[in-house]
Design an enzyme around this catalytic site. Structure first.
Site, PDB file in Angstrom:
ATOM      1  N   GLU A   8       0.815  -1.217   0.000  1.00 16.92           N
ATOM      2  CA  GLU A   8       0.000   0.000   0.000  1.00 16.92           C
ATOM      3  C   GLU A   8       0.849   1.267   0.000  1.00 16.92           C
ATOM      4  O   GLU A   8       0.430   2.291  -0.524  1.00 16.92           O
ATOM      5  CB  GLU A   8      -0.941   0.005   1.213  1.00 16.92           C
ATOM      6  CG  GLU A   8      -1.963   1.115   1.170  1.00 16.92           C
ATOM      7  CD  GLU A   8      -3.182   0.826   2.031  1.00 16.92           C
ATOM      8  OE1 GLU A   8      -3.800   1.794   2.487  1.00 16.92           O
ATOM      9  OE2 GLU A   8      -3.522  -0.345   2.237  1.00 16.92           O
ATOM     10  N   ASP A 104      -2.920  -3.050   3.194  1.00 19.76           N
ATOM     11  CA  ASP A 104      -3.413  -3.230   4.558  1.00 19.76           C
ATOM     12  C   ASP A 104      -4.457  -4.338   4.612  1.00 19.76           C
ATOM     13  O   ASP A 104      -5.329  -4.430   3.738  1.00 19.76           O
ATOM     14  CB  ASP A 104      -4.029  -1.929   5.078  1.00 19.76           C
ATOM     15  CG  ASP A 104      -2.966  -0.944   5.549  1.00 19.76           C
ATOM     16  OD1 ASP A 104      -1.769  -1.282   5.471  1.00 19.76           O
ATOM     17  OD2 ASP A 104      -3.334   0.160   5.987  1.00 19.76           O
ATOM     18  N   TYR A 305      -1.071  -3.920  14.150  1.00 19.82           N
ATOM     19  CA  TYR A 305      -1.946  -3.168  13.238  1.00 19.82           C
ATOM     20  C   TYR A 305      -2.897  -2.226  13.992  1.00 19.82           C
ATOM     21  O   TYR A 305      -3.593  -2.651  14.914  1.00 19.82           O
ATOM     22  CB  TYR A 305      -2.745  -4.160  12.395  1.00 19.82           C
ATOM     23  CG  TYR A 305      -3.574  -3.526  11.310  1.00 19.82           C
ATOM     24  CD1 TYR A 305      -2.976  -3.019  10.164  1.00 19.82           C
ATOM     25  CD2 TYR A 305      -4.957  -3.430  11.433  1.00 19.82           C
ATOM     26  CE1 TYR A 305      -3.734  -2.440   9.164  1.00 19.82           C
ATOM     27  CE2 TYR A 305      -5.729  -2.854  10.437  1.00 19.82           C
ATOM     28  CZ  TYR A 305      -5.113  -2.360   9.302  1.00 19.82           C
ATOM     29  OH  TYR A 305      -5.865  -1.782   8.316  1.00 19.82           O
TER      30      TYR A 305
END
EC number: 5.6.2.1
Length: 711
Positions: A8, A104, A305
């Site tokens: 990403e 992600d 995360y």
């Protein structure tokens, strides 16, 4: 033949390249004999604007609405088109056999990759990297367990449906409201219910009427006993009569009861809880917290995360606890962490629950030991909070004796309650907590004398205004803050996670500040006149948190393969038609209550004064003009006298910095102060480093001040 890895961001691509030893650097990608790794820059492809369907739609006209394309178009974002061309060429390269999506691991990350692949027309097989941290170990482990990309098709369909629905509803509702009332008004399926949430709380506070009530306590041997009662005394005379009855009367200890109890640590952090605590402790806003957390995750690789809604871990993580604890030994919590290294952890612990983890587990430290000197002040605060919560969750419960002493006097019962800590447990991690001892001198049957009586007056208080932290929590659980006709609606809101998602709520709040629908005064969030009028002018359905929760429920069903995305989009189209027709047929009026006599330098119309998160701004009342001028804004420059933040008035050489203490200085004086602070000349490199500090300097006053320096 090689596998193409699509990350990403460039930073994640570099991490993957490092973990997999992809060492040959090219223009826009890395390569070795097995892999090519390239990157997006966030979204490279987005939904087309109305004028990209039809150039006549560039001008906003009520009669053109609703705008509902038969087929949604996507376009390459102009400013990142160079990288798109690089990615496209790699996808179509004959030496690439398949694509590994490494964006992600979530709905939006899936959309980033799939929009690119669809735009290119990819026909090659897909695999998916699904990881919760970007450490070298996590990446290598993830590549040993790559998933078939088709497993995530439903996730993509849900992401695409959400994107298209927001476009259809948002574009049409905003254009309809703006053109109907000739004002810059915006509607959205998430932002409008959020305004309503703030407005409902504000109305509750405005309508609140305080009530006085009274309590009675007795002092015996230095301990205060409270009158036991099932009612609240609003009549002081009633308690005064009880006091009269107690005169010259001894009391008797009816019972002394001790019950051993345990308290347990709070759940591990999800994003919303962490954002709320950062605001409560340090007054750092949700958007700033997320940005800082992203830096800890991507740059420093010391936390997992960020965009998670779970407070739990999966059972397969039990064996990773020791290495994570070891990493926290670099912090001030090393003395509390050290004993945990010899503890045995079990999947039966309450923090492990596979059923309560969907895409990502709770936010916890990774196995990477941080270099504390590399962390900014804000990063340090945030990391410490995550470590503290993580270590607490692994420690034993806090244990205490709950002691209840019951006293009877003249037919009335008074109670003394005390908690005596016996085992600190997880509370040992906090400063100021210690083992307590209560030398209570009472035994059952004791005759005691009353040394003092005390009637206290109290007043009921209204609910508190939302702040940036508590508003996030209210968006997550709106059923606790609004009245619903049916209890099943509360269940719907609870199951769907309320208004928005953990990944979008901070942006929504930020957007509402920027569009002047809400404002913050001394940390209290209130609806502006504009926000109230938006609620009055908007269709009632669009102001309801329930409606957006029902939509979110359907998106979750799409994600699970239990609802058709096409059906959902058709429902959104029908809803949009009703919204537009309702606005067209409305006879309501919009009134600018903040109109000034300052003429717009572009079109000549009078400008509107609006409050922003950091000050005030003049905005042209004509929605098509878009001219803006700063009136004043709070800066990060400090007053040399009282050290409070200065407010900037004007711009350029005419700018003036003022403080609430009365201090004032010109732009020229500020320039001079900066020069002397930097020992004369400031290098471009130093200035760039200063301006890029991740300490919330988005509205840095020196951006204007320093551009006038002769660097």
């Amino acid at each position: 033949m090689k596998s193409l890895i699509l990350a990403e961001k460039p930073s994640v691509a570099r991490d993957i390249a490092d973990a997999l030893q992809i060492n040959q650097k090219r223009n826009g990608y890395f390569e070795n004999n097995q892999y090519i790794v390239t990157w997006a820059l966030g979204h490279l492809v987005t939904n087309a604007t109305p004028e990209q369907y039809d150039k006549n739609l560039k001008e906003w006209r009520l009669e053109d609405l609703p705008i509902i394309p038969k087929y949604m178009k996507t376009v390459v974002i102009g400013k990142t088109s160079k990288q798109f061309k690089t990615v496209k060429a790699l996808i179509l390269d004959n030496k690439v056999k398949d694509i590994i999506i490494a964006t992600d691991a979530g709905r939006e990350g899936e959309l980033v990759a799939r929009l690119i692949l669809d735009k290119v027309g990819n026909k090659k097989p897909l695999r998916r990297l699904w990881i919760s941290s970007v450490t070298k170990k996590a990446i290598q482990q993830g590549f040993k367990n790559l998933k078939d990309g088709r497993q995530y098709n439903d996730l993509y369909y849900a992401a695409l449906a959400r994107s298209e629905a927001d476009w259809i509803v948002g574009i049409n509702a905003t254009r309809a409201l703006t053109t109907k009332y000739d004002a810059q008004l915006s509607l959205g399926r998430v932002q409008t219910p959020t305004i309503q949430l703030v407005n409902t709380r504000q109305q509750e506070i405005n309508q609140f009427k305080p009530q006085q009530y009274y309590t009675l306590s007795l002092t015996v041997k230095g301990f205060d006993f409270q009158l036991e009662s099932n009612q609240r005394y609003t009549n002081k005379e009633t308690l005064e009569q009880i006091v009269n009855n107690l005169k010259n009367v001894d009391g008797k200890i009816k019972s002394v009861a001790t019950k051993h109890k345990k308290s347990y640590p709070q759940s591990l952090y999800n994003l919303t809880d962490l954002q709320q605590d950062m605001y409560r402790r340090y007054k750092i806003g949700p958007k700033e917290t997320l940005n800082t957390l992203q830096s800890l995750y991507e740059r420093h690789k010391v936390v997992t995360y960020p965009r998670t809604d779970s407070n739990y871990l999966t059972t397969d993580m039990v064996d990773t606890m020791k290495e994570r604890i070891q990493a926290t030994m670099a912090t001030t919590y090393k003395d509390q962490a050290r004993p945990l290294m010899s503890k045995t952890f079990s999947s039966k612990m309450s923090i492990f629950n596979n059923q309560k983890v969907s895409d990502h587990h709770a936010i916890i430290p990774t196995e990477v030991r941080p270099v504390m000197s590399d962390l900014s002040n804000r990063e340090l605060k945030l990391y410490d909070m995550i470590v503290e919560r993580f270590l607490e969750a692994l420690m034993s419960p806090h244990e205490y004796d709950a002691i209840t002493v019951t006293l009877e006097v003249a037919g009335h019962t008074f109670v003394l309650k005390e908690n005596v800590t016996t085992v600190l447990g997880f509370k040992s991690i906090r400063q100021g907590e210690s083992i307590t001892e209560m030398q209570q001198p009472f035994s059952e049957g004791d005759e005691v004398k009353i040394s003092k009586t005390n009637i206290r007056e109290h007043e009921t208080t209204p609910p508190e205004y939302f702040n940036e932290g508590s508003l996030l929590k209210a968006m997550e659980n709106p059923q606790n803050f609004i009245q619903l006709k049916d209890k099943k609606y509360a269940q719907t809101l609870k199951q769907t996670g309320g208004i928005g998602t953990v990944a979008t709520r901070a942006d929504i709040i930020d957007k509402l500040f920027n569009m002047n629908a809400i404002e913050s005064r001394d940390g209290k969030i209130k609806v502006t006149s504009k926000g109230k009028q938006i609620l009055e002018l908007a269709p009632e359905e669009l102001t309801s948190p329930l409606l957006t929760a029902q939509w979110e429920e359907k998106l979750l069903l799409i994600e699970r393969g239990k609802y058709q995305a096409k059906t959902f989009i058709n429902e959104m189209k029908d809803f949009t038609k009703d919204v537009v027709n309702g606005i067209k047929n409305s006879d309501r009026k919009y009134k600018h209550d903040n109109l000034t006599t300052t003429e717009c330098p572009t079109c000549g119309k009078f400008m509107i004064k609006v409050k922003t998160k950091n000050g005030q701004m003049l905005v042209c009342q004509d929605p098509s003009c878009k001219t803006k001028k700063n009136v004043q804004r709070k800066t990060n420059a400090r007053c040399p006298n009282c050290k409070k933040k200065l407010t900037l008035f004007g711009k350029g050489k005419e700018a003036v910095y003022r403080c609430v203490c009365g201090h004032s200085e010109t732009q020229a004086h500020m320039d001079q102060r900066m020069k002397s602070k930097s020992s004369g000349k400031v290098s471009r490199k130093e200035m760039k480093k200063y301006m890029n500090k991740n300490e919330g300097l988005d509205n840095n006053p020196f951006k204007d001040a320093l551009k006038n320096l002769n660097l």
